[in-house]
Design an enzyme around this catalytic site. Structure first.
Site, PDB file in Angstrom:
ATOM      1  N   HIS A 194      15.576  -8.519   0.186  1.00  0.00           N
ATOM      2  CA  HIS A 194      15.068  -9.258  -0.974  1.00  0.00           C
ATOM      3  C   HIS A 194      16.081 -10.339  -1.328  1.00  0.00           C
ATOM      4  CE1 HIS A 194      11.403  -7.044  -1.919  1.00  0.00           C
ATOM      5  NE2 HIS A 194      12.038  -5.981  -1.444  1.00  0.00           N
ATOM      6  N   ASP A 277       7.871   1.610   4.528  1.00  0.00           N
ATOM      7  CA  ASP A 277       7.774   0.963   3.208  1.00  0.00           C
ATOM      8  C   ASP A 277       6.455   1.365   2.542  1.00  0.00           C
ATOM      9  OD1 ASP A 277       8.552  -0.538   1.030  1.00  0.00           O
ATOM     10  OD2 ASP A 277       8.029  -2.476   1.900  1.00  0.00           O
ATOM     11  N   LEU A 316       2.112  -8.964  -0.784  1.00  0.00           N
ATOM     12  CA  LEU A 316       2.138  -7.610  -0.247  1.00  0.00           C
ATOM     13  C   LEU A 316       2.972  -6.708  -1.134  1.00  0.00           C
ATOM     14  CD1 LEU A 316       2.559  -8.376   3.563  1.00  0.00           C
ATOM     15  CD2 LEU A 316       0.527  -7.440   2.447  1.00  0.00           C
ATOM     16  N   ALA A 317       2.450  -5.513  -1.388  1.00  0.00           N
ATOM     17  CA  ALA A 317       3.118  -4.537  -2.262  1.00  0.00           C
ATOM     18  C   ALA A 317       3.343  -3.256  -1.472  1.00  0.00           C
ATOM     19  CB  ALA A 317       2.271  -4.274  -3.498  1.00  0.00           C
ATOM     20  N   GLY A 318       4.338  -3.300  -0.581  1.00  0.00           N
ATOM     21  CA  GLY A 318       4.540  -2.152   0.289  1.00  0.00           C
ATOM     22  C   GLY A 318       3.435  -2.068   1.322  1.00  0.00           C
TER      23      GLY A 318
END
Length: 388
Positions: A194, A277, A316-318
């Site tokens: 990140h 993830d 994208l969220a995981g």
């Protein structure tokens, strides 16, 4: 003491393979002997490998590790075991300091609890946030991101009772290099992620003790031919810094297959790590879920931040990936043999954490194994010697 045996056509370990293995197990789930005997084979064409170790997973079966009860964690851990995972690092997502402290205390309880039959075992915590870049935060809430702070990290580690094993951090943030060095001295592994880091920033983080990269390609400064940045530093096959492990989410959504091949060629079979993830929707039907306190919509194998989706943007969220699918995808995208693909999901993450014993297959080791059929499909998992 009662014993049982497992046989197969091949056994693949961290140091080589054995034909016609006969693995003797004691009643407490440890391996007492490994030998080779073609006469013991009962028409099996299967291959046995070490069970998987997922160092980056946020949840499954509708449960998020940030807010799961012991019973809910147990349900998640039973699901992970059915997908070949024997050990994992429950992974946090950026939240308020109080929420993070509470989650760390609960996860420490789970780690210190007695292992339960049929469940993957949490063996440490992956702290993903809050020391992340605003520019590359992904779904991490901006109001809860924090500047790198040794004092705050120590509060987190105290709440976790020393169980933070891995921390993702953006090395370009003021104070990050000092925090990396501080955590490294405590035995915590540091992963660069990140991040909008330049190559110089990344190399400074590695010099301070970072030894891995979080979900390579995702939430990273893109590659530029004049400023290689974090990504160029991660993929450099002839680096002028210490070797760097690199995670990858191999679901065909986060990273296109040609770049999966590039990543594997750059990192080789010793430094590449498969992760999921995964968020709470893993193992569940399409629908509405959460990652931390964010609403997520899941459809057709993609987990997307609901508020961005409503605004016409896809974030994208995981993932909803499982480790058995990650291993199968890697074989399909790269033509890697089963043993190599399984290594990236077992021995390499254990090596990165300095815990090779977690996936070692030798007398005295726990009998955590995966069985694959002749077509390389996962057909059984043994956790502490018991078939799932």
């Amino acid at each position: 003491m009662a014993t049982t045996t497992l046989t197969a056509r091949y056994l693949i370990t961290d140091i080589g393979s054995i034909e016609f293995p006969v693995i003797t197990l004691s009643s407490d789930g440890t391996i007492t002997d490994i030998s080779s005997d073609p006469r013991a084979l009962a028409n099996e064409r299967d291959t046995l490998t070490a069970a998987f170790f997922d160092i980056h997973t946020h949840g499954a079966m509708g449960h998020d590790v940030m807010q799961s009860s012991p019973a809910e964690l147990g349900e998640m851990q039973r699901f992970l075991a059915t997908r070949g995972v024997a050990h994992y690092l429950p992974t946090t997502v950026t939240a308020s300091v109080d929420a993070t402290l509470s989650a760390l205390e609960a996860l420490a309880n789970a780690i210190e609890a007695e292992p339960r039959d049929g469940e993957a075992q949490p063996v440490g915590i992956h702290l993903e946030g809050p020391f992340l870049s605003h520019a590359k935060r992904g779904v991490h809430p901006p109001n809860d991101l924090q500047p790198p702070s040794i004092t705050l990290f120590d509060r987190f580690q105290s709440a976790a009772r020393g169980h933070i094993a891995l921390m993702t951090i953006a090395p370009e943030l003021p104070g990050a290099v000092g925090l990396i060095a501080h955590a490294h001295r405590q035995g915590v592994k540091l992963s660069l992620g990140h991040t909008n880091a330049t190559a110089a920033d990344a190399i400074a983080g590695i010099g301070a003790g970072a030894n891995s990269a979080t979900h390579t390609f995702n939430a990273m400064r893109p590659l530029d031919h004049r400023e290689p940045g974090i990504l160029g530093t991660v993929l450099d096959p002839r680096p002028d810094h210490a070797p760097l492990f690199a995670e990858l989410i191999c679901d065909g959504v986060h990273v296109a297959p040609p770049l999966v091949r590039l990543w594997l060629k750059a990192k080789g079979l010793d430094l590449a790590i498969l992760v999921t993830d995964a968020m709470s929707a893993a193992g569940m039907p399409d629908g509405d879920y959460t990652l931390g306190h964010f609403a997520v919509k899941v459809a057709h194998g993609r987990a997307l931040l609901a508020e961005d989706l409503a605004a016409g943007k896809e974030t994208l969220a995981g993932s909803v990936l499982t480790m058995d699918r990650a291993v199968a995808n890697l074989q399909r995208y790269t033509n890697a043999p089963l043993g190599d693909a399984a290594r990236l999901a077992s021995h390499n993450p254990a090596a990165m954490l300095g815990r090779p014993e977690l996936t070692r297959l030798a007398p005295g080791s726990l009998a955590n194994l995966n069985r694959f059929d002749a077509k390389n499909n996962l057909v059984a998992t043994y956790v502490r010697g018991r078939a799932i």
